[in-house]
Scaffold this active site. Structure first.
Site, short mmCIF file in Angstrom:
data_model
loop_
_atom_site.label_atom_id
_atom_site.label_comp_id
_atom_site.label_asym_id
_atom_site.label_seq_id
_atom_site.Cartn_x
_atom_site.Cartn_y
_atom_site.Cartn_z
N TRP A 40 41.81 48.44 47.70
CA TRP A 40 41.40 47.06 46.92
C TRP A 40 40.97 45.77 45.61
O TRP A 40 40.42 45.79 44.41
CB TRP A 40 42.67 45.95 47.69
CG TRP A 40 42.84 45.37 46.81
CD1 TRP A 40 41.53 43.53 45.89
CD2 TRP A 40 43.99 44.23 46.24
NE1 TRP A 40 42.68 42.63 45.73
CE2 TRP A 40 43.80 42.97 45.79
CE3 TRP A 40 45.30 44.59 46.07
CZ2 TRP A 40 44.53 42.55 45.06
CZ3 TRP A 40 46.45 44.41 45.83
CH2 TRP A 40 45.93 43.09 45.06
N ASP A 43 39.46 48.93 43.36
CA ASP A 43 40.13 47.92 41.83
C ASP A 43 40.20 47.62 41.39
O ASP A 43 39.72 48.12 39.89
CB ASP A 43 41.94 48.55 42.16
CG ASP A 43 42.13 50.44 42.98
OD1 ASP A 43 41.43 51.40 42.68
OD2 ASP A 43 43.58 50.57 43.57
N GLU A 44 39.61 46.60 41.89
CA GLU A 44 39.61 45.07 41.24
C GLU A 44 38.00 45.78 40.14
O GLU A 44 37.92 44.86 39.15
CB GLU A 44 39.62 44.43 42.20
CG GLU A 44 39.60 42.92 41.52
CD GLU A 44 38.47 41.63 42.68
OE1 GLU A 44 38.19 41.20 43.00
OE2 GLU A 44 39.47 41.40 44.05
N LEU A 45 36.90 46.46 41.20
CA LEU A 45 36.28 46.54 40.50
C LEU A 45 36.15 47.64 39.27
O LEU A 45 35.42 47.51 38.30
CB LEU A 45 34.83 47.08 41.50
CG LEU A 45 33.33 47.39 41.35
CD1 LEU A 45 32.89 46.45 39.80
CD2 LEU A 45 32.51 48.38 41.94
N ILE A 48 36.89 45.68 36.10
CA ILE A 48 35.75 44.15 36.38
C ILE A 48 35.00 44.71 35.14
O ILE A 48 34.70 44.57 34.09
CB ILE A 48 35.18 43.33 37.55
CG1 ILE A 48 35.97 42.87 37.89
CG2 ILE A 48 33.78 43.13 36.50
CD1 ILE A 48 35.09 42.11 39.26
#
Length: 165
Positions: A40, A43-45, A48
């Protein structure tokens, strides 16, 4: 800042978090030795870094208890955790995460180990964020006519001429 308290219980966080990232002018990524244990977070990185590339979002990094080279090169405890998370993932997914970690590991950031007091590092980070926010023009006003931006370094004032449809 993303506040998940406003999300109705039982609904997924992903769309709201993705939107919050997209609408932010600055993202702060805090790396710990276990950061890469979460697909998670990885994937968030990716999201960003996509905002950094597409809209010029500022990305700041904090390395908490690890060295930036461990993130960049996927070594040490960080690297072990990352390899475990990659187990069973597609080669494409592993490559995207690996490249993102390399890219973000190259961003100069704060290293917690360089500070005697955590509170002083937090204060400096808050000042840096404030300075960066004050130095950039908010995208909230991009389509407004008559909104002026000031470049205090050179005493220049310019006016946006875009007209709303």
């Amino acid at each position: 800042m993303f506040d998940d308290q406003g999300i109705e219980r039982g609904h997924t966080i992903a769309p709201a978090l993705t939107q919050a990232i997209r609408e932010s002018r600055i993202s702060i990524v805090v790396f710990t030795k276990n950061y890469a244990s979460s697909s998670w977070c990885l994937d968030e990185l990716l999201g960003i870094l996509k905002c950094r590339e597409e809209i010029g979002q500022i990305v700041m990094t904090i390395f908490y208890g690890i060295d930036s080279s461990d993130v960049r090169k996927h070594t040490g405890d960080f690297g072990k955790v990352f390899k475990e998370t990659c187990r069973g993932k597609t080669e494409e997914e592993k490559q995207r995460w690996s490249q993102a970690l390399t890219d973000v590991g190259n961003i100069a950031g704060e290293h917690f180990l360089n500070w005697d007091k955590e509170s002083e590092m937090i204060e400096k980070t808050a000042r840096d964020v404030s300075n960066k926010l004050n130095a950039t023009v908010s995208r909230d006003f991009e389509d407004m006519v008559g909104i002026e931006a000031h470049d205090t370094r050179y005493g220049i004032t310019y006016q946006r001429k875009k007209i709303r449809n």
